[in-house]
Design an enzyme around this catalytic site. Structure first.
Site, mmCIF file in Angstrom:
data_model
loop_
_atom_site.group_PDB
_atom_site.id
_atom_site.type_symbol
_atom_site.label_atom_id
_atom_site.label_comp_id
_atom_site.label_asym_id
_atom_site.label_seq_id
_atom_site.Cartn_x
_atom_site.Cartn_y
_atom_site.Cartn_z
ATOM 1 N N CYS A 2 0.821 -1.219 0.000
ATOM 2 C CA CYS A 2 0.000 0.000 0.000
ATOM 3 C C CYS A 2 0.855 1.270 0.000
ATOM 4 O O CYS A 2 1.898 1.321 0.646
ATOM 5 C CB CYS A 2 -0.883 0.042 1.226
ATOM 6 S SG CYS A 2 -1.955 -1.383 1.374
ATOM 7 N N ARG A 27 5.408 0.370 -5.723
ATOM 8 C CA ARG A 27 5.309 -0.475 -4.535
ATOM 9 C C ARG A 27 4.425 -1.693 -4.769
ATOM 10 O O ARG A 27 4.493 -2.658 -4.021
ATOM 11 C CB ARG A 27 4.731 0.347 -3.372
ATOM 12 C CG ARG A 27 5.608 1.512 -2.973
ATOM 13 C CD ARG A 27 4.882 2.430 -2.041
ATOM 14 N NE ARG A 27 4.715 1.857 -0.724
ATOM 15 C CZ ARG A 27 5.595 1.942 0.258
ATOM 16 N NH1 ARG A 27 6.730 2.574 0.057
ATOM 17 N NH2 ARG A 27 5.363 1.408 1.427
ATOM 18 N N TRP A 73 -2.752 -2.765 -1.717
ATOM 19 C CA TRP A 73 -2.341 -4.133 -2.051
ATOM 20 C C TRP A 73 -3.128 -5.015 -1.100
ATOM 21 O O TRP A 73 -2.929 -4.964 0.118
ATOM 22 C CB TRP A 73 -0.840 -4.282 -1.845
ATOM 23 C CG TRP A 73 -0.288 -5.593 -2.306
ATOM 24 C CD1 TRP A 73 0.091 -5.924 -3.580
ATOM 25 C CD2 TRP A 73 -0.054 -6.757 -1.503
ATOM 26 N NE1 TRP A 73 0.542 -7.212 -3.612
ATOM 27 C CE2 TRP A 73 0.469 -7.756 -2.358
ATOM 28 C CE3 TRP A 73 -0.225 -7.057 -0.162
ATOM 29 C CZ2 TRP A 73 0.819 -9.020 -1.909
ATOM 30 C CZ3 TRP A 73 0.114 -8.321 0.287
ATOM 31 C CH2 TRP A 73 0.638 -9.286 -0.589
ATOM 32 N N ASN A 99 -1.966 1.757 5.806
ATOM 33 C CA ASN A 99 -1.024 0.758 5.310
ATOM 34 C C ASN A 99 -0.630 -0.082 6.513
ATOM 35 O O ASN A 99 -0.245 0.462 7.543
ATOM 36 C CB ASN A 99 0.205 1.464 4.707
ATOM 37 C CG ASN A 99 1.279 0.492 4.259
ATOM 38 O OD1 ASN A 99 1.047 -0.709 4.176
ATOM 39 N ND2 ASN A 99 2.458 1.024 3.955
ATOM 40 N N GLY A 100 -0.747 -1.409 6.411
ATOM 41 C CA GLY A 100 -0.401 -2.275 7.529
ATOM 42 C C GLY A 100 -1.500 -3.293 7.768
ATOM 43 O O GLY A 100 -2.359 -3.498 6.914
ATOM 44 N N GLU A 485 18.273 -17.135 -8.433
ATOM 45 C CA GLU A 485 17.770 -15.832 -8.867
ATOM 46 C C GLU A 485 17.138 -15.928 -10.260
ATOM 47 O O GLU A 485 16.089 -15.342 -10.525
ATOM 48 C CB GLU A 485 18.927 -14.809 -8.831
ATOM 49 C CG GLU A 485 18.604 -13.419 -9.343
ATOM 50 C CD GLU A 485 17.487 -12.703 -8.596
ATOM 51 O OE1 GLU A 485 17.021 -13.190 -7.565
ATOM 52 O OE2 GLU A 485 17.055 -11.654 -9.098
ATOM 53 N N LYS A 489 13.261 -14.945 -10.932
ATOM 54 C CA LYS A 489 12.864 -13.944 -11.944
ATOM 55 C C LYS A 489 11.831 -14.533 -12.889
ATOM 56 O O LYS A 489 10.829 -13.917 -13.210
ATOM 57 C CB LYS A 489 14.051 -13.485 -12.793
ATOM 58 C CG LYS A 489 15.028 -12.470 -12.304
ATOM 59 C CD LYS A 489 14.547 -11.113 -11.969
ATOM 60 C CE LYS A 489 13.960 -11.027 -10.593
ATOM 61 N NZ LYS A 489 14.791 -10.506 -9.548
ATOM 62 N N GLU A 492 8.363 -15.220 -11.114
ATOM 63 C CA GLU A 492 7.582 -14.080 -10.646
ATOM 64 C C GLU A 492 6.985 -13.246 -11.775
ATOM 65 O O GLU A 492 5.930 -12.650 -11.600
ATOM 66 C CB GLU A 492 8.380 -13.198 -9.687
ATOM 67 C CG GLU A 492 9.493 -12.405 -10.323
ATOM 68 C CD GLU A 492 10.218 -11.515 -9.324
ATOM 69 O OE1 GLU A 492 9.567 -10.970 -8.435
ATOM 70 O OE2 GLU A 492 11.448 -11.371 -9.464
ATOM 71 N N HIS A 508 20.147 -36.377 -6.466
ATOM 72 C CA HIS A 508 19.552 -36.752 -5.179
ATOM 73 C C HIS A 508 18.031 -36.566 -5.183
ATOM 74 O O HIS A 508 17.416 -36.488 -4.124
ATOM 75 C CB HIS A 508 20.206 -35.944 -4.050
ATOM 76 C CG HIS A 508 21.671 -36.192 -3.947
ATOM 77 N ND1 HIS A 508 22.196 -37.389 -3.509
ATOM 78 C CD2 HIS A 508 22.737 -35.421 -4.286
ATOM 79 C CE1 HIS A 508 23.519 -37.337 -3.550
ATOM 80 N NE2 HIS A 508 23.873 -36.146 -4.027
ATOM 81 N N LYS A 607 6.327 -4.244 -4.654
ATOM 82 C CA LYS A 607 7.749 -3.893 -4.661
ATOM 83 C C LYS A 607 8.281 -3.719 -3.244
ATOM 84 O O LYS A 607 9.416 -4.038 -2.955
ATOM 85 C CB LYS A 607 7.915 -2.590 -5.452
ATOM 86 C CG LYS A 607 9.342 -2.132 -5.618
ATOM 87 C CD LYS A 607 10.044 -2.944 -6.666
ATOM 88 C CE LYS A 607 11.496 -2.567 -6.815
ATOM 89 N NZ LYS A 607 12.250 -3.696 -7.399
HETATM 90 C C1 F6R Z 1 12.160 -10.226 -6.641
HETATM 91 C C2 F6R Z 1 12.119 -9.162 -5.661
HETATM 92 C C3 F6R Z 1 11.810 -9.528 -4.255
HETATM 93 C C4 F6R Z 1 12.600 -8.614 -3.296
HETATM 94 C C5 F6R Z 1 12.181 -8.882 -1.844
HETATM 95 C C6 F6R Z 1 12.980 -8.063 -0.863
HETATM 96 O O1 F6R Z 1 12.493 -9.736 -7.900
HETATM 97 O O2 F6R Z 1 12.289 -8.025 -5.970
HETATM 98 O O3 F6R Z 1 12.070 -10.867 -4.001
HETATM 99 O O4 F6R Z 1 13.956 -8.847 -3.463
HETATM 100 O O5 F6R Z 1 10.818 -8.592 -1.689
HETATM 101 O O6 F6R Z 1 12.840 -6.704 -1.109
HETATM 102 P P1 F6R Z 1 13.878 -5.648 -0.582
HETATM 103 O O7 F6R Z 1 15.160 -5.882 -1.269
HETATM 104 O O8 F6R Z 1 13.258 -4.325 -0.928
HETATM 105 O O9 F6R Z 1 14.000 -5.853 0.899
#
Ligand code: F6R
Length: 612
Positions: A2, A27, A73, A99-100, A485, A489, A492, A508, A607
């Site tokens: 949010c 966000r 959100w 927010n929360g 990673e 990527k 997601e 395994h 985000k």
């Molecule tokens: C994936 C991604 C998330 C963030 C995670 C932590 O592409 O962006 O997995 O890495 O939510 O976020 P931060 O780095 O802002 O603490």
């Protein structure tokens, strides 16, 4: 998650709030709304994007000197117009954005229901505004006192802005474990979840502390209190006017733009930190605490998601250069056990946003346990940065695409510089090796540009595989986190199920998954164990898996083993994860585009993950 944006002053608040909400879009959210005060309250809420809200409001009256905006959100209740914020009390007198999570909302809701209150939405936030209204009407309180008493009963986390339509000359803002900042200008206030929508209006801000609230009036006066209503002297912070570039610069998405920015962002990341003339790494915040780094017993790296992957690479690099044991933990796990922290342990939270709730809570636990805390963060002035003993910033500018790309490579790069610096302080690295890696770091942005030339080939590979349901990513050593990673990527943003594995672990169990439908990405830039890795790939090929290999230019790799080979430029082995990540970022981008996905705002994701 949010986003909150508010304005109170003499100007029309609506355009300011809408522009602010657009800056908070990164966000992640699924609905948006605004409340505008002009004698009476106008309320507009819409599922979908801020643009859709704007179109919806287009022909409506929008003038008014107080405006509250919100991007939601969904946590409690699905994303729809009704659950969007702002929420009103039953009589419509009080408006709130939140927010929360109000954890005891069910108890409060059944209490209010027993008093005859009814609810329009499924949200915990509506319960809070109704609860404030209950205090106000039951005890004939002003808004300040009603909010204070209601917050005293609330369990959970919040950043809120509240407005009383019968006293429309002020707003209350309050915060606990969710970010909120307000900017002061002559006779006006700008309120937001972070400083990005404020910094173009004013550079003087107050980051509200947990368990405090403030009353802001439209004549420019304000007062900050704790929840006992004791007046407190807030700390004024001067922020930089934002130089962040929010335009797409011709790219079709922020993700693609941010992938292509990485040569420049790595340069920014290294600016003033690499002194080529002297052949030294300069990180003054480490120098100021040399004794602590010199006598470190253990380093604990913490993060979530992509930042956790950066931490895994960091462990490898620090242990190989610094002779210090390193633990890596998910912040969300660290905080719910009894992590053993001893004297001379250093805790390093890693976070792009600097606001991730779990990382922040883990940092607070580390602080309580007496650790020296050193955060690696992108967002300047963020809560994690402000709660750490020292901080080094990534310096890559705002990252808007939900999938982290340029922040990830900068995290890895900063960890490398940090490791070199500590190794130099401790004397655990030979000078020639130290200088060699510094020279390789200096050359890295150029190699990133070169790596990006693989885009055409990667697009062809994506065209071949984007309809598959699963994918595997394999690596060994410091390329294992690169594999993790790559898988994250892909899943997601394209919603293809993907897994990352250490290549030798396949036999395994996971090798049972291999058939001709399974594309397997192998990150094979490790010179030291390449033969072992080739054996692992043989095992996959023998079971009809389709291999896409990432290897260094000129590196030998049996031609018949891989359907495609992506070459990345040669660099020091410790730096290769930065380059190897780039084709994987591009692959997930192309696969997602071909599947018609929104690469910048993938479903269900935010985000800045400010709930636990
Ligand atoms: C994936 C991604 C998330 C963030 C995670 C932590 O592409 O962006 O997995 O890495 O939510 O976020 P931060 O780095 O802002 O603490």
């Amino acid at each position: 998650m949010c986003g909150i944006m508010g304005y109170i002053g003499k100007k029309d608040g609506y355009p300011i709030v809408i522009e602010g909400l657009k800056k908070l879009e990164y966000r992640g959210y699924d609905s948006a709304g605004v409340a505008i005060m002009n004698g009476s309250l106008s309320l507009y809420k819409k599922q979908g994007k801020v643009r859709e809200l704007e179109n919806y409001i287009h022909t409506q009256k929008t003038n008014g000197n107080i405006a509250l905006g919100h991007t939601r959100w969904a946590t409690h209740g699905e994303p729809n117009d009704t659950n969007a914020h702002p929420h009103l009390s039953e009589t419509g007198r009080i408006a709130l954005v939140h927010n929360g999570i109000i954890e005891n909302y069910a108890t409060l809701k059944s209490f209010l229901t027993s008093k005859g209150y009814t609810f329009k939405s499924d949200t915990d936030s509506e319960v809070l505004v109704q609860y404030i209204a209950w205090y106000q009407s039951t005890y004939s309180l002003d808004l300040n006192e009603a909010v204070r008493r209601a917050l005293g009963d609330v369990e959970g986390t919040y950043a809120i802005v509240v407005l009383d339509t019968l006293k429309p000359n002020g707003v209350i803002v309050a915060k606990k474990d969710n970010p909120l900042v307000f900017g002061l200008n002559e006779g006006e206030f700008y309120i937001a979840s972070d400083a990005s929508p404020i910094s173009n209006f004013t550079q003087e801000v107050i980051y509200l502390k947990d368990g405090t609230y403030a009353e802001l009036f439209d004549n420019g006066t304000y007062e900050v209190y704790d929840l006992e209503k004791k007046s407190i002297d807030p700390e004024l912070t001067t922020i930089q006017s934002s130089k962040d570039n929010y335009s797409l610069d011709g790219y079709d998405s922020y993700m693609l733009k941010e992938i292509h920015e990485q040569a420049q962002t790595l340069e920014a990341n290294m600016e003033q930190r690499i002194d080529l003339e002297e052949g030294e790494i300069r990180i003054p915040e480490i120098d100021e605490h040399k004794r602590i780094f010199n006598s470190a017993n253990k380093i604990i790296l913490l993060g979530c998601g992509t930042s956790w992957h950066a931490a895994l690479i960091g462990k490898y690099i620090i242990e190989s250069l610094c002779d210090i044991p390193v633990e890596v933990d998910y912040a969300s796990e660290f905080r719910y056990r009894n992590p053993i922290i001893r004297e001379n342990d250093i805790v390093i939270p890693i976070s792009q946003s600097g606001e991730t709730a779990d990382t922040l809570a883990a940092l607070k636990l580390a602080n309580e346990k007496g650790a020296f805390t050193y955060s690696l963060v992108n967002t300047v002035g963020s809560t994690i940065a402000r709660n750490s003993d020292i901080v080094s910033y990534l310096k890559v500018g705002v990252e808007i695409g939900v999938a982290s790309t340029k922040a990830f490579t900068a995290q890895v790069n900063l960890l490398t510089m940090m490791a070199l610096k500590i190794a130099r302080i401790k004397g655990t690295i030979e000078l020639s090796k130290y200088k060699e890696i510094i020279n390789c770091l200096d050359a890295l942005p150029g190699l990133v540009e070169k790596t990006l030339e693989c885009n055409k080939l990667v697009k062809i590979i994506a065209e071949n595989y984007y309809k598959r349901d699963h994918a595997l990513f394999l690596g060994r050593g410091l390329n294992f986190p690169v594999a993790l990673e790559g898988a994250l990527k892909l899943k997601e943003i394209s919603y293809i199920h993907a897994e990352g594995y250490p290549a030798a672990e396949m036999k395994h169990g996971p090798i049972a998954l291999i058939d001709e439908q399974m594309p397997v990405f192998v990150i094979a830039t490790n010179r030291s164990i390449i033969q072992k890795l080739i054996s692992n790939v043989q095992e996959i090929k023998s079971r009809k898996g389709e291999v896409i290999v990432l290897k260094e230019e000129g590196q030998e790799f049996p031609n018949d083993l891989a359907s495609y080979a992506i070459e990345i430029p040669k660099t020091h082995e410790l730096l290769s994860p930065v380059l190897a990540s780039i084709p994987l970022q591009l692959f997930s981008y192309h696969a997602a585009k071909l599947r018609g996905c929104n690469v910048d705002q993938p479903r269900n994701l935010a985000k800045s993950v400010t709930v636990e």
